[in-house]
Write a protein that holds these residues in place. Structure first.
Motif, short mmCIF file in Angstrom:
data_model
loop_
_atom_site.label_atom_id
_atom_site.label_comp_id
_atom_site.label_asym_id
_atom_site.label_seq_id
_atom_site.Cartn_x
_atom_site.Cartn_y
_atom_site.Cartn_z
N UNK A 123 0.74 -1.34 -10.06
CA UNK A 123 1.96 -0.56 -9.82
C UNK A 123 1.84 0.10 -8.45
N UNK A 124 2.74 -0.23 -7.56
CA UNK A 124 2.79 0.41 -6.25
C UNK A 124 3.76 1.57 -6.30
N UNK A 125 3.33 2.73 -5.83
CA UNK A 125 4.21 3.89 -5.70
C UNK A 125 4.37 4.14 -4.20
N UNK A 126 5.59 3.93 -3.71
CA UNK A 126 5.89 4.16 -2.30
C UNK A 126 6.46 5.56 -2.19
N UNK A 127 5.74 6.46 -1.51
CA UNK A 127 6.18 7.86 -1.48
C UNK A 127 5.56 8.56 -0.29
N UNK A 128 5.47 9.91 -0.36
CA UNK A 128 5.11 10.66 0.83
C UNK A 128 3.64 11.07 0.94
N UNK A 129 2.86 10.99 -0.11
CA UNK A 129 1.45 11.37 -0.02
C UNK A 129 0.82 11.47 -1.38
N UNK A 130 -0.49 11.17 -1.47
CA UNK A 130 -1.17 11.08 -2.76
C UNK A 130 -2.54 11.75 -2.68
N UNK A 174 -2.56 2.27 1.48
CA UNK A 174 -2.22 2.20 2.90
C UNK A 174 -1.32 3.38 3.27
N UNK A 175 -1.57 3.91 4.47
CA UNK A 175 -0.81 5.02 5.02
C UNK A 175 -0.01 4.53 6.21
N UNK A 176 1.31 4.42 6.06
CA UNK A 176 2.16 3.96 7.14
C UNK A 176 2.58 5.10 8.06
N UNK A 177 2.09 6.32 7.79
CA UNK A 177 2.32 7.45 8.69
C UNK A 177 1.21 7.53 9.72
N UNK A 178 -0.03 7.57 9.23
CA UNK A 178 -1.19 7.68 10.12
C UNK A 178 -1.77 6.33 10.52
N UNK A 216 -5.85 5.73 4.12
CA UNK A 216 -6.05 6.97 3.36
C UNK A 216 -4.72 7.74 3.26
N UNK A 217 -3.89 7.40 2.28
CA UNK A 217 -2.54 7.99 2.20
C UNK A 217 -2.51 9.37 1.57
N UNK A 238 2.15 6.52 -18.45
CA UNK A 238 2.59 5.57 -19.47
C UNK A 238 1.74 4.30 -19.43
N UNK A 239 1.20 3.93 -18.26
CA UNK A 239 0.38 2.73 -18.12
C UNK A 239 -0.99 3.09 -17.54
N UNK A 240 -1.83 3.81 -18.30
CA UNK A 240 -3.09 4.32 -17.75
C UNK A 240 -4.09 3.23 -17.39
N UNK A 241 -3.96 2.06 -17.99
CA UNK A 241 -4.92 1.00 -17.72
C UNK A 241 -4.60 0.15 -16.52
N UNK A 242 -3.41 0.31 -15.95
CA UNK A 242 -3.01 -0.51 -14.81
C UNK A 242 -3.59 0.03 -13.50
N UNK A 243 -3.65 -0.83 -12.51
CA UNK A 243 -4.14 -0.40 -11.21
C UNK A 243 -3.02 0.24 -10.40
N UNK A 244 -3.40 0.98 -9.38
CA UNK A 244 -2.50 1.87 -8.65
C UNK A 244 -2.58 1.56 -7.16
N UNK A 245 -1.43 1.30 -6.57
CA UNK A 245 -1.35 1.01 -5.14
C UNK A 245 -0.55 2.13 -4.46
N UNK A 246 -1.25 3.10 -3.85
CA UNK A 246 -0.56 4.22 -3.21
C UNK A 246 -0.14 3.88 -1.77
N UNK A 247 1.14 4.04 -1.49
CA UNK A 247 1.67 3.73 -0.17
C UNK A 247 2.40 4.95 0.38
#
Length: 447
Positions: free
Chosen positions: A98-105, A123-127, A131-132, A162-171
């Protein structure tokens, strides 16, 4: 045998106790009884050993009414998405991202980490680095709670998603990104994620997507992702109690800007993100199974999901509804609750959207063969048809019922039901029978 009782509704059934003088266990006694002419049937009274449903031990789970709840203050039965019913089948797999595209994590948060490949392709598209993380100066407080709703890890403490077992893609990206930057972001994410959650969008103005982005979303939803079966793309409907599409806007529309106050728009309104036909547009319902007063609406809404409630014009006005418990940003000094890694004050369609994205990830965990289109269809078919017949508190219209096609402008096809969606997804994973007929050897194949 010692006679114990009869069963009034079944007059030919009786219960006996096997005494020690029988010299046999109940199984063997039943076998003997079946051999008697005047005994139709005999079976042992077995002791059942059922396993309880595997409810998480995370201490704040009891507050997460949107996942599992009972009737309470400002809370009705059925306002949740029945997460435990889905978890009886799966809590997700690391193979689904699951990718969450947002402002910071806050990736140091214990509920955003986990064993194995929990965090992938960050991935950090700001810096421009990998390291997002949020920063105090940018006030990047939004991404962390969104991520917690979708994929918060089950680790015995705090909350879980809701999906604790899934992997996380922070953008991480700048919410003022131009079309070219958004193309680059979706190009990177769309090749690696199975589900994308976007809790952002335009204010109530005319904001159609560029052809570049519109065509890209269409293609990604069709054949993107690591499975090449399409990426499930979820967009928040927005929090202005506004129509997603009103090209005439005859009466004008008033909405409240967070810093500029009340603004009146007399021009066309079009939310190109949520109105795109290939995405899942998510509106919000309350802990009372009603429309969240702020939730945007329209014929383009796909489904709704539970979230909090507030008045979209007057921030001081009270409207009933509980907030969402999720992860917060204590480490970085910013967030929704001071000095806490967790908050019970999150909400908006920003919270409803990652909840739907997480359910989609559970569906793909049990059936990775599903296309993005099939996931969207199943989500729509398995919703709960919540009804809100009361008038909107500002616009006074009534759109909380369903038309002949089963669609509501407030709720789409209804409130998502995680258990029903996962069950249907799993059922479609069964091997389909081979319907091809073998050509007889004495017949020629005809084109």
């Amino acid at each position: 045998l010692q006679y114990m009782r009869n069963y009034p509704n079944l007059p030919d059934r009786h219960l006996f106790r096997v005494t020690s003088s029988a010299g046999k266990n109940p199984i063997k006694v039943c076998s003997d009884l079946i051999g008697l002419e005047n005994v139709l049937h005999a079976e042992p009274n077995l002791i059942n050993r059922f396993d309880p449903a595997a409810l998480p031990k995370d201490d704040l789970f009891k507050n997460q009414w949107h996942l599992h709840s009972k009737k309470g203050i400002d809370l009705v039965n059925g306002a949740n998405v029945n997460a435990p019913g889905a978890w009886d089948i799966t809590k997700g797999t690391r193979n689904i991202t699951v990718a969450v595209i947002d402002d910071g994590f806050d990736l140091s948060h214990p509920d955003l980490k986990g064993d194995g490949r929990k965090i992938v392709h960050a991935k950090d598209f700001v810096d421009g680095d990998l390291h997002p993380f949020p920063t105090v100066e940018n006030n990047d407080y939004h991404g962390t709670p969104c991520a917690g709703v979708a994929i918060g890890e089950e680790n015995g403490s705090g909350i879980l998603g809701i999906a604790p077992g899934c992997s996380f893609m922070p953008i991480r990206f700048d919410l003022a990104a131009d079309d070219n930057m958004l193309y680059e972001i979706f190009d990177f994410v769309g090749a690696r994620a199975d589900v994308i959650s976007c809790s952002w969008g335009p204010v109530p103005v005319y904001a159609p997507l560029s052809s570049l982005l519109s065509d890209q979303l269409t293609k990604l939803a069709k054949d993107g992702g690591p499975r090449k079966k399409g990426v499930v793309i979820c967009f928040a409907a927005g929090n202005f109690n506004a129509p997603l599409k009103d090209l005439r806007n005859k009466k004008g529309f008033e909405w409240r800007h967070p810093s500029k106050g009340i603004i009146k728009n007399s021009q066309a309104i079009f939310n190109g993100n949520a109105a795109h036909p290939s995405v899942i547009a998510v509106s919000a319902s309350t802990s009372q199974n009603r429309k969240s007063a702020y939730s945007n609406w329209g014929k383009e809404i796909t489904v709704c999901a539970p979230s909090d409630n507030w008045h979209p014009i007057d921030p001081q006005a009270y409207v009933p509804g509980r907030g969402i418990w999720t992860t917060d940003n204590e480490t970085f000094g910013i967030g929704f609750s001071d000095n806490s890694r967790y908050t019970g004050h999150f909400g908006g369609t920003s919270s409803a959207t990652p909840l739907v994205a997480g359910i989609a990830a559970l569906m793909l965990s049990v059936n990775p063969k599903l296309s993005a289109r099939e996931v969207k269809t199943i989500l729509q078919k398995t919703t709960d048809k919540i009804v809100d017949k009361k008038a909107d508190i500002i616009l006074k219209h009534k759109k909380g019922t369903y038309n002949s096609k089963g669609h509501s402008e407030w709720f789409g096809t209804g409130k998502v039901n995680a258990a029903a969606a996962v069950v249907m997804a799993a059922s479609k994973n069964k091997q389909k029978p081979d319907t091809k007929k073998e050509t007889p050897k004495n017949e020629k194949e005809v084109a």
